[in-house]
Design an enzyme around this catalytic site. Structure first.
Site, mmCIF file in Angstrom:
data_model
loop_
_atom_site.group_PDB
_atom_site.id
_atom_site.type_symbol
_atom_site.label_atom_id
_atom_site.label_comp_id
_atom_site.label_asym_id
_atom_site.label_seq_id
_atom_site.Cartn_x
_atom_site.Cartn_y
_atom_site.Cartn_z
ATOM 1 N N GLY A 244 0.811 -1.202 0.000
ATOM 2 C CA GLY A 244 0.000 0.000 0.000
ATOM 3 C C GLY A 244 0.841 1.247 0.000
ATOM 4 O O GLY A 244 2.055 1.196 0.243
ATOM 5 N N GLY A 249 -0.772 2.258 7.033
ATOM 6 C CA GLY A 249 -0.896 1.436 8.238
ATOM 7 C C GLY A 249 -0.313 0.038 8.131
ATOM 8 O O GLY A 249 -0.744 -0.861 8.858
ATOM 9 N N GLU A 468 -5.131 33.438 -9.588
ATOM 10 C CA GLU A 468 -5.948 32.553 -8.751
ATOM 11 C C GLU A 468 -7.429 32.737 -9.031
ATOM 12 O O GLU A 468 -8.208 31.779 -8.971
ATOM 13 C CB GLU A 468 -5.650 32.804 -7.271
ATOM 14 C CG GLU A 468 -4.216 32.526 -6.853
ATOM 15 C CD GLU A 468 -3.768 31.115 -7.192
ATOM 16 O OE1 GLU A 468 -4.620 30.200 -7.230
ATOM 17 O OE2 GLU A 468 -2.563 30.922 -7.449
ATOM 18 N N HIS A 471 -8.271 30.583 -12.008
ATOM 19 C CA HIS A 471 -8.501 29.183 -11.621
ATOM 20 C C HIS A 471 -9.890 29.016 -11.019
ATOM 21 O O HIS A 471 -10.612 28.048 -11.342
ATOM 22 C CB HIS A 471 -7.466 28.744 -10.578
ATOM 23 C CG HIS A 471 -6.117 28.464 -11.142
ATOM 24 N ND1 HIS A 471 -5.905 27.589 -12.180
ATOM 25 C CD2 HIS A 471 -4.883 28.945 -10.807
ATOM 26 C CE1 HIS A 471 -4.611 27.534 -12.465
ATOM 27 N NE2 HIS A 471 -3.977 28.355 -11.648
#
EC number: 3.4.24.-
Length: 652
Positions: A244, A249, A468, A471
């Site tokens: 993973g 974990g 920005e 966007h």
């Protein structure tokens, strides 16, 4: 009661008496003491020897022998004459140096000279004493001896080197408790958790990962109750590979196994097998499995197994003896060399399964591959619940809302956010951790440290604001772009501004979604061209992301009509070191052409969209210049509520 205490004291005394102190308990102090004593002896000897003056024959004859100051002469090894002065003459001015200082030289010799040959020296001495009476003649003795100075000159460095190597080799050998001498460096360095050791970490402390926990718990249950499985003829898997992304974990799962399993648990990192000494890795593998078999049933956990389990490909063909490859070969032999029901189970973890050798992953070695994916919203909520327990929280903190605002986050990321939020609250002298602290921590983890003190010019700040805003407006009116919830022109990390989105948890991405994402990424560059009729270098990160997405669409996912359903993606990673491309030059030119056309088309589409909404673009940019951060409520007030159904109808 008194007798009981005495018994306990005796037991403690016996334990302490029988306990052999490890090498590091008194830090090799004996070595330094011996070295210090040798240095003092050498210093005293050399200091006393330095009190002896070297002189020539003429000085000896005219200033010492003619004055009748000589008590005796000792010829050493027929080469050197040691001259002793009469003790009653030490008070004379010219001989006071003999008794001066802490290390005096009363015993002598006081002068020394080379005599050449014995015959020549005796002739000279006889001629010089022609006028001396019989009582005044000098007594000459001949001795053969070895000088302590010469002995110490070569012995002391030798002793020092020997002690240094003893110290060094013991340090090499004492890398762990199982290998206390040099000859044990091939022993395994695995950490053993005994079956009677109680661990506070269990499967209950792992949030989410339900399927993975069920798989691993079955392995633990087999070791606890083997009869339940063996009576039906079942065999437990010999190996379980945990795969993973980082932070999901894998090692945490192994810790829970160590806490739950009532069997010996050996844990070791893959890098500990590989050493500078040839054959040490294979020796440690043999020793590890030997210990595990002796304590069977047992579990062996190898973390980051890709350190030794890399594929044995052509890249190593030019190496005569690769230590990593020999270690892997021994590991393969041990994994598949178990007797029936030996009870040794191997857990391994890696985040790079593509580089592992195929022989390592086959059934019979690692029978089960457990994939730990990034947690879903429900799993993130459980993980937040675990990490929020030790924190003193405000009533406005909602774990379900935090889970919703953190898509794509791993368990390690969530733990980091919780810790950062607590640090931020403590820095502000708060008594409780509030929701705003978690939002600030989230922004810091994703975008980096906020740098309000960074000085940029007014013109640059205006360009960033329109960039920005471009966007934000482009993504607001595109159907398949993730939901925008904040726009900021406060510098964070390396960026001067950012638009923050809530990504949807998709398993697949369509061509339309790809195109909308590319258009939204180009919004900043397009806004600069529309407003200032000039472009800047501020869109570097956007262009890099757009180019990679376009090449992935064309060359990997087969989403281009001209190229067709062809993919040049190598999931095995075997062509990673090959310099040539898996397609011809003509195909490379066609791919480049299609990528260029795709990006150009998206750029024109974004330009038309922003020209249409230019008024809103300018309003949002001015609002950003005024307050630096615009939240979702203000965006809805300024741009209107984002209704995706209406957008679909307008686009159709």
């Amino acid at each position: 009661m008194k007798n009981s205490n005495n018994t306990e004291d005796k037991n403690i005394h016996n334990k302490n008496r029988n306990r052999t102190p490890p090498y590091g308990s008194y830090g090799y102090s004996w070595f330094y003491i011996m070295l210090f004593i040798l240095m003092i002896v050498f210093y005293i000897t050399v200091s006393s020897t330095n009190k002896t003056k070297e002189i020539g024959w003429s000085t000896f004859e005219q200033e010492i022998l003619a004055e009748h100051d000589v008590e005796k002469i000792v010829v050493i090894n027929k080469e050197i004459a040691d001259i002793y002065i009469k003790p009653e003459l030490f008070e004379k001015e010219k001989y006071k140096w003999i008794t001066d200082g802490f290390f005096n030289n009363k015993m002598g010799p006081h002068f020394r000279m080379n005599i050449g040959s014995v015959e020549t020296f005796e002739n000279k001495l006889q001629q010089a004493q022609q006028d001396f009476s019989k009582e005044e003649l000098i007594d000459v003795k001949y001795n053969s001896q070895t000088s302590w100075t010469n002995i110490l000159a070569w012995l002391l460095p030798l002793v020092f080197i020997i002690f240094f190597w003893i110290y060094l080799l013991r340090r090499l050998g004492s890398g762990n408790s199982a290998s206390g001498t040099l000859f044990n460096f091939g022993k395994s360095t695995a950490t053993l958790t005994e079956k009677d050791t109680k661990s506070s970490f269990t499967f209950n402390d792992i949030a989410g990962l339900k399927e993975a926990k069920a798989e691993v718990m079955e392995v633990v249950d087999f070791l606890k109750n083997p009869e339940r499985y063996t009576k039906l003829g079942a065999k437990i898997p010999k190996g379980v590979m945990l795969v993973g992304p980082p932070g999901t974990g894998k090692t945490l799962m192994a810790k829970a196994v160590a806490g739950e399993a009532k069997v010996p648990f050996f844990s070791i990192s893959g890098s500990e097998f590989v050493e500078m000494f040839v054959g040490v890795g294979a020796s440690r593998v043999r020793d590890l499995f030997k210990k595990a078999k002796e304590k069977a049933p047992s579990i062996v956990f190898i973390d980051e197994i890709d350190a030794v389990g890399r594929s044995r490909g052509k890249i190593n063909a030019f190496q005569a003896n690769d230590e990593r490859e020999s270690t892997l070969n021994q590991l393969l032999t041990e994994l598949d060399g178990f007797g029936k029901n030996t009870g040794v189970i191997v857990l391994a973890a890696t985040n790079r399964p593509d580089v592992l050798d195929k022989a390592l992953l086959r059934p019979g070695r690692f029978d089960r591959h457990i994939y730990l994916e990034l947690p879903t919203k429900e799993e993130r909520e459980e993980i937040f619940g675990v990490h929020l327990r030790p924190l003193k929280l405000s009533k406005n903190v909602d774990s379900s809302l935090l889970a919703k605002l953190s898509p794509g986050f791993s368990g390690a990321d969530i733990a980091n956010i919780c810790n950062e939020a607590a640090l931020i609250a403590a820095r502000k002298n708060k008594k409780e951790v509030e929701h705003a602290d978690f939002m600030e921590a989230r922004d810091r983890v994703i975008g980096g440290l906020e740098r309000k003190s960074k000085i940029i010019s007014a013109k640059e700040k205006e360009i960033v604001a329109y960039h920005e805003a471009g966007h934000a407006v482009a993504s607001w009116y595109l159907k398949h772009v993730d939901s925008l919830f904040k726009v900021s022109i406060i510098p964070r990390g390396k960026s001067l501004g950012a638009a923050w989105y809530l990504p949807e948890e998709r398993q697949i991405v369509t061509k339309a979604q790809f195109m909308d994402q590319i258009c939204a990424s180009l919004g900043g560059r397009v806004a600069e061209e529309i407003i200032f009729d000039e472009i800047s270098t501020g869109a570097l990160d956007d262009l890099e992301k757009v180019t990679k997405q376009a090449y992935a669409m064309v060359a990997y996912y087969g989403l281009d009509k001209e190229i067709g359903p062809i993919s040049f993606y190598d999931s095995t990673g075997q062509n990673e070191h090959i310099l040539s491309k898996p397609y011809s030059e003509e195909m490379a030119k066609l791919i480049d052409k299609e990528v260029q056309e795709l990006i150009t088309t998206a750029y024109e589409r974004t330009k038309n969209l922003l020209v249409k909404h230019r008024v809103k673009l300018e309003k949002l940019a001015k609002l950003l210049l005024k307050q630096e951060v615009v939240e979702k409520d203000s965006l809805e007030h300024l741009l209107g509520k984002r209704e995706l159904k209406e957008l679909v109808e307008k686009q159709q």
